[in-house]
Design an enzyme around this catalytic site. Structure first.
Site, PDB file in Angstrom:
ATOM      1  N   HIS A 332       0.811  -1.272   0.047  1.00 29.30           N
ATOM      2  CA  HIS A 332       0.176   0.004   0.036  1.00 29.30           C
ATOM      3  C   HIS A 332       0.716   1.052  -0.007  1.00 29.30           C
ATOM      4  O   HIS A 332       0.442   2.366   0.104  1.00 29.30           O
ATOM      5  CB  HIS A 332      -0.931  -0.074   1.103  1.00 29.30           C
ATOM      6  CG  HIS A 332      -2.107   1.112   1.247  1.00 29.30           C
ATOM      7  ND1 HIS A 332      -1.949   2.129   1.992  1.00 29.30           N
ATOM      8  CD2 HIS A 332      -3.341   1.090   0.428  1.00 29.30           C
ATOM      9  CE1 HIS A 332      -3.037   2.828   1.608  1.00 29.30           C
ATOM     10  NE2 HIS A 332      -3.713   2.129   0.680  1.00 29.30           N
ATOM     11  N   LYS A 334       3.465   4.522  -1.008  1.00 25.22           N
ATOM     12  CA  LYS A 334       3.441   5.407  -2.061  1.00 25.22           C
ATOM     13  C   LYS A 334       4.642   6.391  -1.753  1.00 25.22           C
ATOM     14  O   LYS A 334       4.358   7.499  -1.203  1.00 25.22           O
ATOM     15  CB  LYS A 334       1.963   6.424  -2.067  1.00 25.22           C
ATOM     16  CG  LYS A 334       0.891   5.561  -2.134  1.00 25.22           C
ATOM     17  CD  LYS A 334       0.124   5.324  -0.847  1.00 25.22           C
ATOM     18  CE  LYS A 334      -1.222   4.905  -0.913  1.00 25.22           C
ATOM     19  NZ  LYS A 334      -1.671   3.765  -1.757  1.00 25.22           N
TER      20      LYS A 334
END
Length: 423
Positions: A332, A334
């Site tokens: 997940h 970024k």
């Protein structure tokens, strides 16, 4: 209009936090030390598992007189449990839901504009920005119970950009207040709330009384026992994406960093369907000899996000870009590092939802210590937990899967065209 600037400023203390296992305790520690204000925004808030510690910290802070504001996205968290609604109301936590879905849900295109950023500011001195939702590391909305913790990052920061975080959160808060008053036909209150969203509101005035720009040489939080990825005196900036004054700030920062890369680009991103400009920038970097490595999601979560990415993979791999899918669990993250001199940590996926529709927030830094250490951390993850994707394996996938990939990509482009977006 927000006064947030994308200019890099010095005097920041940065601490990288990996997964909820590091993020939640740091968040709770800051909230338990709060004296004036806690302001938190999140996409998902799961009132279970390890995330409960954050809910309990919010409750404790409010009960001792701290002003506590909590904003949760209406799609990421469709319903707050009744028990926690009662507990928050009793303690004095002010809860707002961003864009509740209503009966038709996401069938209405305007409701695709979500609050996806994960921000928290405590007493105007310590901020948090990243990709980690308030959900247990082993729980996943789409995949269920995970065998291993998901991979994700957040950042604890002190320094000038915390004021920008306050500014952005304050502006959104008063817009939500105005919308709430308008729904209740309290039009005078709605007008007053809209006025507060433009100049300095009461919340900001309170924070202005707090010393938040201390001597950069003096730590603003204790990192004596911190994880290795920490920096002091760093140059950094807060980058936002919204649908008003910051539509392309985050994408432009990526494009500039990629365009200036000379040795290496190392990028970890959960939902990777880059638009033409980002794809072109990555391809041009690879052609001029830059090593480009991408650590991407390897788990099937959603049809469009998973399938529509595969046609993009084929083009990138054919040009020499290395793609690795995270194997142990869901990814997940970024984050990105360029030449060990530029780094970003935030909530922004390189996909249409993030870059065209959602409210996002990233911190960008040019601190070489932080960037270098983040690069080494990501490199170790790629080496130990990444599964390489090659052109042959992409071509040898069953034709039915390749047809679904093209179908998903076509649907995505069609929907964007219908909604008036070029990507």
């Amino acid at each position: 209009m927000s006064r947030v600037t994308t200019s890099l400023r010095s005097g920041h203390q940065l601490l990288l936090l990996q997964n909820g296992a590091e993020f939640f305790p740091a968040l709770v520690e800051a909230m338990d030390a709060a004296r004036q204000v806690v302001h938190l925004e999140t996409y998902i808030f799961e009132f279970a598992g390890s995330a409960l510690s954050v809910a309990e910290a919010l409750e404790r802070a409010a009960r001792r007189g701290v002003a506590v504001r909590l904003v949760i996205d209406g799609a990421g968290t469709p319903e707050v449990p009744a028990e926690w609604q009662r507990r928050f109301a009793s303690a004095g936590v002010t809860l707002r839901i961003y864009a509740p879905l209503g009966r038709l849900g996401l069938l209405i295109p305007s409701r695709w504009r979500r609050l996806h950023r994960k921000l928290c500011v405590v007493d105007g001195t310590v901020g948090f920005c990243g990709g980690i939702n308030l959900i247990d590391d082993r729980d996943d909305v789409a995949l269920g119970r995970l065998q291993a913790p998901r991979l994700d990052f957040s950042l604890r920061v002190a320094g000038p950009l915390v004021a920008d975080m306050v500014d952005a959160m304050e502006s959104l808060w008063w817009r939500l207040q105005a919308a709430r008053s308008a729904r209740q036909r309290e039009f005078r209150a709605a007008w007053e709330a809209l006025r507060e969203s433009r100049p300095v509101g009461d919340f900001t005035r309170l924070l202005q009384k707090i010393e938040r720009h201390a001597d950069p040489a003096r730590p603003l939080f204790d990192d004596t026992h911190a994880p290795p990825v920490a920096a002091r005196g760093a140059r950094a900036a807060l980058l936002l994406r919204d649908n008003v004054s910051h539509r392309h700030d985050i994408e432009r920062a990526y494009l500039k960093a990629i365009g200036e890369a000379r040795q290496e680009i190392l990028l970890a991103n959960a939902y990777f369907i880059p638009g033409r400009r980002v794809r072109k920038a990555l391809l041009m970097a690879a052609r001029r000899g830059v090593r480009v490595r991408l650590l991407l999601q390897g788990k099937y979560e959603h049809f469009l996000q998973y399938r529509a990415a595969r046609p993009v993979y084929a083009r990138l791999v054919a040009e020499g870009i290395e793609i690795h899918e995270y194997a142990p669990s869901a990814l997940h993250a970024k984050v990105a590092v360029v030449d060990s001199r530029w780094a970003t940590v935030g909530s922004t996926n390189l996909d249409p939802l993030s870059l065209l529709l959602a409210r996002e927030a990233n911190v960008m830094t040019t601190d070489r210590v932080f960037s270098g250490r983040l690069r080494d951390s990501l490199d170790a993850i790629v080496q130990s937990a990444g599964q390489a994707v090659d052109a042959v394996s992409l071509q040898q996938r069953p034709w039915t899967q390749r047809v679904l990939d093209r179908l998903a990509f076509g649907i995505m482009r069609t929907v964007l065209f219908i909604t008036g977006h070029r990507y």
